[in-house]
Design a protein around this motif. Structure first.
Motif, PDB file in Angstrom:
ATOM      1  N   THR A 116       0.811  -1.218   0.000  1.00 59.51           N
ATOM      2  CA  THR A 116       0.000   0.000   0.000  1.00 59.51           C
ATOM      3  C   THR A 116       0.847   1.271   0.000  1.00 59.51           C
ATOM      4  OG1 THR A 116      -0.191  -0.253   2.402  1.00 59.51           O
ATOM      5  CG2 THR A 116      -2.042  -1.007   1.074  1.00 59.51           C
ATOM      6  N   ASP A 117       2.070   1.222   0.548  1.00 66.92           N
ATOM      7  CA  ASP A 117       2.886   2.428   0.510  1.00 66.92           C
ATOM      8  C   ASP A 117       3.297   2.762  -0.924  1.00 66.92           C
ATOM      9  OD1 ASP A 117       4.495   0.217   0.336  1.00 66.92           O
ATOM     10  OD2 ASP A 117       5.995   0.910   1.773  1.00 66.92           O
ATOM     11  N   LEU A 118       3.436   1.737  -1.771  1.00 68.44           N
ATOM     12  CA  LEU A 118       3.712   1.960  -3.186  1.00 68.44           C
ATOM     13  C   LEU A 118       2.503   2.594  -3.863  1.00 68.44           C
ATOM     14  CD1 LEU A 118       6.348   1.066  -4.691  1.00 68.44           C
ATOM     15  CD2 LEU A 118       5.019  -0.797  -5.644  1.00 68.44           C
ATOM     16  N   LEU A 119       1.312   2.076  -3.561  1.00 72.35           N
ATOM     17  CA  LEU A 119       0.076   2.632  -4.123  1.00 72.35           C
ATOM     18  C   LEU A 119      -0.149   4.066  -3.676  1.00 72.35           C
ATOM     19  CD1 LEU A 119      -2.477  -0.307  -3.839  1.00 72.35           C
ATOM     20  CD2 LEU A 119      -1.943   0.981  -5.906  1.00 72.35           C
ATOM     21  N   GLU A 184     -13.765  10.352 -21.164  1.00 75.62           N
ATOM     22  CA  GLU A 184     -13.471  10.270 -22.602  1.00 75.62           C
ATOM     23  C   GLU A 184     -12.064   9.733 -22.867  1.00 75.62           C
ATOM     24  OE1 GLU A 184     -15.056  14.225 -24.351  1.00 75.62           O
ATOM     25  OE2 GLU A 184     -15.018  14.418 -22.156  1.00 75.62           O
ATOM     26  N   ILE A 185     -11.139  10.022 -21.941  1.00 71.33           N
ATOM     27  CA  ILE A 185      -9.769   9.545 -22.047  1.00 71.33           C
ATOM     28  C   ILE A 185      -9.473   8.642 -20.853  1.00 71.33           C
ATOM     29  CG2 ILE A 185      -7.328  10.180 -22.183  1.00 71.33           C
ATOM     30  CD1 ILE A 185      -8.958  11.065 -24.610  1.00 71.33           C
ATOM     31  N   ILE A 186      -8.879   7.484 -21.127  1.00 70.00           N
ATOM     32  CA  ILE A 186      -8.506   6.531 -20.071  1.00 70.00           C
ATOM     33  C   ILE A 186      -6.985   6.472 -19.990  1.00 70.00           C
ATOM     34  CG2 ILE A 186      -8.477   4.088 -19.395  1.00 70.00           C
ATOM     35  CD1 ILE A 186     -11.250   3.854 -20.709  1.00 70.00           C
ATOM     36  N   VAL A 187      -6.458   6.639 -18.805  1.00 70.59           N
ATOM     37  CA  VAL A 187      -5.016   6.527 -18.557  1.00 70.59           C
ATOM     38  C   VAL A 187      -4.768   5.240 -17.784  1.00 70.59           C
ATOM     39  CG1 VAL A 187      -2.994   7.542 -17.433  1.00 70.59           C
ATOM     40  CG2 VAL A 187      -4.719   9.033 -18.493  1.00 70.59           C
ATOM     41  N   THR A 188      -3.854   4.394 -18.264  1.00 70.60           N
ATOM     42  CA  THR A 188      -3.471   3.206 -17.492  1.00 70.60           C
ATOM     43  C   THR A 188      -2.137   3.484 -16.804  1.00 70.60           C
ATOM     44  OG1 THR A 188      -2.359   2.181 -19.402  1.00 70.60           O
ATOM     45  CG2 THR A 188      -4.674   1.639 -19.044  1.00 70.60           C
ATOM     46  N   MET A 189      -2.122   3.245 -15.505  1.00 70.24           N
ATOM     47  CA  MET A 189      -0.928   3.506 -14.706  1.00 70.24           C
ATOM     48  C   MET A 189      -0.684   2.308 -13.798  1.00 70.24           C
ATOM     49  SD  MET A 189       1.223   6.064 -14.582  1.00 70.24           S
ATOM     50  CE  MET A 189       0.253   7.419 -15.238  1.00 70.24           C
ATOM     51  N   ASP A 190       0.481   1.694 -13.920  1.00 71.34           N
ATOM     52  CA  ASP A 190       0.816   0.599 -13.010  1.00 71.34           C
ATOM     53  C   ASP A 190       0.967   1.132 -11.589  1.00 71.34           C
ATOM     54  OD1 ASP A 190       0.724  -1.345 -14.906  1.00 71.34           O
ATOM     55  OD2 ASP A 190       2.891  -1.524 -15.181  1.00 71.34           O
ATOM     56  N   ALA A 191       0.828   0.224 -10.620  1.00 67.52           N
ATOM     57  CA  ALA A 191       0.813   0.631  -9.212  1.00 67.52           C
ATOM     58  C   ALA A 191       2.119   1.260  -8.767  1.00 67.52           C
ATOM     59  CB  ALA A 191       0.492  -0.569  -8.331  1.00 67.52           C
ATOM     60  N   ASP A 192       3.215   0.986  -9.460  1.00 70.91           N
ATOM     61  CA  ASP A 192       4.515   1.527  -9.057  1.00 70.91           C
ATOM     62  C   ASP A 192       4.936   2.735  -9.887  1.00 70.91           C
ATOM     63  OD1 ASP A 192       4.838  -0.651 -11.153  1.00 70.91           O
ATOM     64  OD2 ASP A 192       6.798   0.294 -11.236  1.00 70.91           O
ATOM     65  N   MET A 193       4.148   3.103 -10.899  1.00 67.98           N
ATOM     66  CA  MET A 193       4.520   4.207 -11.773  1.00 67.98           C
ATOM     67  C   MET A 193       4.034   5.540 -11.211  1.00 67.98           C
ATOM     68  SD  MET A 193       6.343   3.778 -14.494  1.00 67.98           S
ATOM     69  CE  MET A 193       7.219   2.324 -15.097  1.00 67.98           C
ATOM     70  N   VAL A 194       4.928   6.502 -11.155  1.00 66.48           N
ATOM     71  CA  VAL A 194       4.622   7.793 -10.554  1.00 66.48           C
ATOM     72  C   VAL A 194       4.662   8.864 -11.643  1.00 66.48           C
ATOM     73  CG1 VAL A 194       5.221   9.424  -8.727  1.00 66.48           C
ATOM     74  CG2 VAL A 194       5.750   6.989  -8.451  1.00 66.48           C
ATOM     75  N   PRO A 195       3.506   9.445 -12.012  1.00 65.51           N
ATOM     76  CA  PRO A 195       3.508  10.438 -13.094  1.00 65.51           C
ATOM     77  C   PRO A 195       4.087  11.781 -12.664  1.00 65.51           C
ATOM     78  CG  PRO A 195       1.316  10.237 -12.169  1.00 65.51           C
ATOM     79  CD  PRO A 195       2.154   9.189 -11.492  1.00 65.51           C
ATOM     80  N   LYS A 196       4.729  12.471 -13.593  1.00 64.93           N
ATOM     81  CA  LYS A 196       5.177  13.836 -13.368  1.00 64.93           C
ATOM     82  C   LYS A 196       3.965  14.766 -13.410  1.00 64.93           C
ATOM     83  CE  LYS A 196       9.746  13.187 -13.573  1.00 64.93           C
ATOM     84  NZ  LYS A 196      10.721  13.622 -12.576  1.00 64.93           N
ATOM     85  N   TYR A 197       4.128  15.958 -12.856  1.00 66.05           N
ATOM     86  CA  TYR A 197       3.014  16.903 -12.769  1.00 66.05           C
ATOM     87  C   TYR A 197       2.450  17.260 -14.137  1.00 66.05           C
ATOM     88  CZ  TYR A 197       6.009  20.685 -14.454  1.00 66.05           C
ATOM     89  OH  TYR A 197       6.811  21.474 -15.237  1.00 66.05           O
ATOM     90  N   ASN A 198       3.298  17.202 -15.197  1.00 67.26           N
ATOM     91  CA  ASN A 198       2.872  17.617 -16.538  1.00 67.26           C
ATOM     92  C   ASN A 198       2.545  16.434 -17.443  1.00 67.26           C
ATOM     93  OD1 ASN A 198       5.540  16.770 -16.642  1.00 67.26           O
ATOM     94  ND2 ASN A 198       6.160  18.294 -18.160  1.00 67.26           N
ATOM     95  N   PHE A 199       2.299  15.271 -16.858  1.00 69.81           N
ATOM     96  CA  PHE A 199       2.010  14.077 -17.658  1.00 69.81           C
ATOM     97  C   PHE A 199       0.834  14.314 -18.609  1.00 69.81           C
ATOM     98  CE2 PHE A 199      -0.352  10.128 -18.317  1.00 69.81           C
ATOM     99  CZ  PHE A 199       0.633   9.292 -18.800  1.00 69.81           C
TER     100      PHE A 199
END
Length: 748
Positions: A116-119, A184-199
């Motif tokens: 959960t800390d990763l999530l 309208e738009i779906i983003v898939t993000m793995d549980a360990d992936m951390v997006p940047k603010y401007n993703f």
């Protein structure tokens, strides 16, 4: 060597050196280098096919044919690499302001058994995205049906989705989430992936083109992969996946053949719905989904920027499991959706997907390369029959051109010899995966790559080392036989020319085999969270309000290493509460873990206590969402194999500082009780520190399991903890626990 042969060698070598020297900046020279590379390799293979197949026996003829097939297969992949690199390609930026009204975005965070800390890290980063909040919804798609994940989602104010079964694994999880959402738009993000603010602001503008079905950004990893970490080469080689993620994906984008890699991607919902959602029935649902979304002139986009960072497999064993899954998944895709027969794909799309599937046969080809010289030197089985002089005329230009061309194609993100090392290290297992999938067609369980791995001791992966040990033994036998042949009256070989040729390959391969053995020795991993080097000024504040100036040297979401600028004695920091204050974050409550002096500087390690969500989000902003891109410019620097062995021997003998600090524990023998979500069990506490403890139990526990510990000592207050490692000795389980210092109440 005849005059024509000498002139040919001189001409080709001069051409290669000149074209390589000017190719970095000159477009014509680069194309001349690539053309020379393809021409001389084609000439070499024509000669090999026409004049070098052995005729000394059936075994030799079969092995010779297999080796020749492997060489032609490698050449076919070289053609594709050259095509992808022939014309530099970079997408023109699509700005988000092109939208009259921004689309609604649903972020799917797929999870099964991740900590959960990763999530929490990923969810928090998604909440920090620059995008109107009324247009953004975050969904935690929990295929593990875990109470602690539901509690985390509720605490952070994001949506939680679960389903009754795990049909079709991750693809089924995402498809189920599609039925519960409407963005309208779906983003898939793995549980360990951390997006940047401007993703979103850097990617969503491409959907102004109604034909764009999905946008992919590269998977970039902030931790050292198994090759970097186990070889102590974190600062000298790049992540093994960088070449594909940055170089090849960008080349494929020119032909509208970008591969969906499972995370960090955005999809137009209507495009997904048109193909029935995410592809199912195969392990690599991502590759299949991307390919189906590129049919019938649909457009895809690759944005070659670091817009999200995540965890690569943290152990070599996990890396092998991941690649096994990818290899088998590609074969499954070829069986279900053969690119050659799939309607709606262009010729280049079919070629590139076919090449991607063909790539996974490298394990078989590499084993042939490894066995060919061994079979000759040990058993006198030929795989090639020629003389040394003729071989040099045809092979040397092909070999040199491959070195030069690949170095330019890879832009210092990969070298030919390190590619050789990677392939040798993976070859036995990938060959087994591909052959098993082709022949047995067996249904394998989908396995999620472990994250947040911690271990206390160095481990030798004995099962993994077996093929390398076997290859090493046969290589040493071959070398011994060569020495007997050369320096005694015993004769093993009829052709000295063939002897010299195979001696070269035996040593070339042996170096990579020995590196593979080193990689199979897992280094300990003491930290649950990666540390980032930072330069931040702040103050350490005592319980009484006294401020001591300090610099934060490295930082994670759980702690920091600080340099104490003001003169201070360790006694002044004992007793009472301590706080760390930096500009970006309100007052942080910390606990001193250790203090030491290095080169007249005082350093201190601290762990954070009871972080508020605002403080935690500020840390994530510093560490991930607003951090500098230090990953894109990594290259191979002084990455010689000599230093691999030197650094391994040097650093393996050292006791890591993390271990020395963790050994500062109080030894005890106290009775206690451990509670899980299902039962309670008696345990014995063996040692403890401020961060964790070691217990022994008669009942088995699993890694990453959440527990509560109650010890009969002074107080019976329960302490929340997570299982970090488990070792069985006889009928007793020894378990390492890490305390959970968190403001979120989560189930065990």
């Amino acid at each position: 060597m005849n005059d024509i042969g000498i002139l040919w060698l001189i001409f080709i070598i001069v051409t290669l050196f000149i074209s390589y020297y000017f190719s970095k900046k000159n477009f014509f020279a680069r194309r001349l280098l690539y053309t020379t590379f393809l021409v001389v390799n084609f000439i070499y293979l024509l000669w090999r096919t026409s004049f070098t197949l052995p005729e000394s026996g059936v075994l030799s003829l079969v092995l010779g044919a297999l080796l020749l097939i492997a060489e032609w297969a490698g050449f076919s992949q070289s053609i594709v690499f050259t095509i992808l690199s022939w014309s530099p390609f970079k997408r023109k930026e699509a700005v988000i302001t092109a939208f009259e009204e921004l689309p609604r975005v649903d972020i799917f965070i797929a999870t099964y058994n991740e900590p959960t800390d990763l999530l929490r890290r990923t969810i928090t980063a998604c909440q920090l995205l620059e995008y109107p909040q009324n247009k953004l919804n975050i969904y935690v798609c929990d295929d593990g049906d875990r109470g602690e994940v539901r509690a985390l989602s509720s605490h952070l104010g994001v949506h939680y989705i679960r389903r009754d079964d795990n049909t079709h694994a991750k693809a089924g999880n995402l498809n189920h989430a599609m039925t519960k959402t409407n963005g309208e738009i779906i983003v898939t993000m793995d549980a360990d992936m951390v997006p940047k603010y401007n993703f979103l602001t850097r990617t969503i503008g491409y959907f102004t083109d109604s034909d764009v079905s999905f946008v992919q950004t590269p998977q970039v990893f902030y931790n050292a992969d198994a090759f970097q970490y186990n070889l102590f080469y974190e600062d000298r080689i790049t992540n093994e996946q960088d070449f594909f993620m940055r170089q090849l994906e960008q080349g494929k984008d020119r032909f509208n053949a970008t591969m969906y890699v499972g995370s960090n991607a955005l999809f137009r919902r209507t495009s997904l719905e048109a193909i029935g959602g995410f592809a199912t029935g195969v392990i690599t649902e991502d590759m299949a989904t991307g390919m189906l979304l590129q049919t019938n002139n649909q457009k895809t986009v690759f944005v070659n920027e670091t817009l999200a960072v995540g965890l690569s497999p943290e152990t070599y064993a996990d890396l092998l499991k991941q690649r096994d899954r990818w290899a088998r998944g590609n074969i499954q895709v070829a069986r279900k959706w053969n690119p050659l027969r799939l309607k709606g794909l262009s010729f280049m799309q079919k070629l590139l997907y076919l090449d991607g599937i063909h790539y996974w046969f490298f394990g078989i080809y590499k084993l042939i390369y490894l066995l060919a010289p061994l079979l000759f030197l040990v058993f006198s089985i030929y795989s090639i029959d020629t003389d040394l002089e003729t071989l040099v005329i045809f092979w040397l230009p092909a070999f040199l051109s491959s070195q030069f061309a690949f170095r330019r194609i890879a832009s210092s993100k990969r070298t030919t010899f390190w590619s050789h090392v990677y392939e040798v290290a993976l070859a036995p297992f990938m060959a087994a995966s591909v052959l098993g999938e082709l022949i047995l067609k067996k249904n394998f369980n989908f396995s999620v790559t472990r994250k947040g791995v911690q271990s206390q001791n160095r481990q030798i992966l004995w099962r993994t080392t077996f093929p390398y040990v076997l290859l090493t033994i046969f290589s040493l036998i071959a070398i011994a036989m060569v020495n007997l042949h050369l320096f005694t009256s015993i004769e093993f070989y009829q052709s000295n020319d063939m002897l010299i040729i195979n001696i070269f390959w035996i040593f070339y391969n042996l170096l990579a085999i020995l590196v593979s053995l080193v990689i199979s020795v897992e280094r300990p991993r003491f930290r649950g969270a990666e540390r980032s080097n930072v330069e931040i000024s702040g103050y350490l504040i005592s319980e009484f309000g006294t401020k001591y100036k300090c610099n934060i040297v490295d930082l994670s979401e759980s702690g920091a290493r600080i340099e104490l600028v003001d003169t201070i004695s360790e006694g002044q920091l004992d007793g009472g509460s301590l706080y760390l204050e930096i500009k970006e974050i309100p007052k942080l409550k910390v606990t001193k873990q250790w203090i030491s002096q290095q080169a007249n500087h005082n350093y201190m390690g601290v762990s954070f206590q009871a972080l508020s969500q605002a403080q935690y989000a500020a840390l994530i902003s510093i560490l991930f969402t607003h951090s500098k891109d230090i990953y894109s410019n990594q290259t191979y620097v002084n990455a010689s194999l000599f230093y691999v062995f030197l650094r391994f021997l040097k650093h393996s003998r050292k006791t890591p500082k993390q271990l020395e600090r963790q050994r500062m524990r109080e030894k005890v023998k106290l009775k206690g009780k451990l509670s899980t979500s299902k039962n309670e069990m008696p345990v014995t506490l063996l040692d403890y520190s401020l961060n964790g403890c070691q217990i022994k139990s008669k009942k088995k526990l699993r890694k990453n399991q959440r527990v509560e510990l109650e010890v009969n000592y002074h107080t019976k207050e329960k302490v929340k903890a997570r299982v970090m490692w488990v070792q069985k000795r006889g009928g007793t389980y020894y378990v390492g626990l890490k305390y959970i210092h968190d403001t979120i109440e989560l189930g065990a």
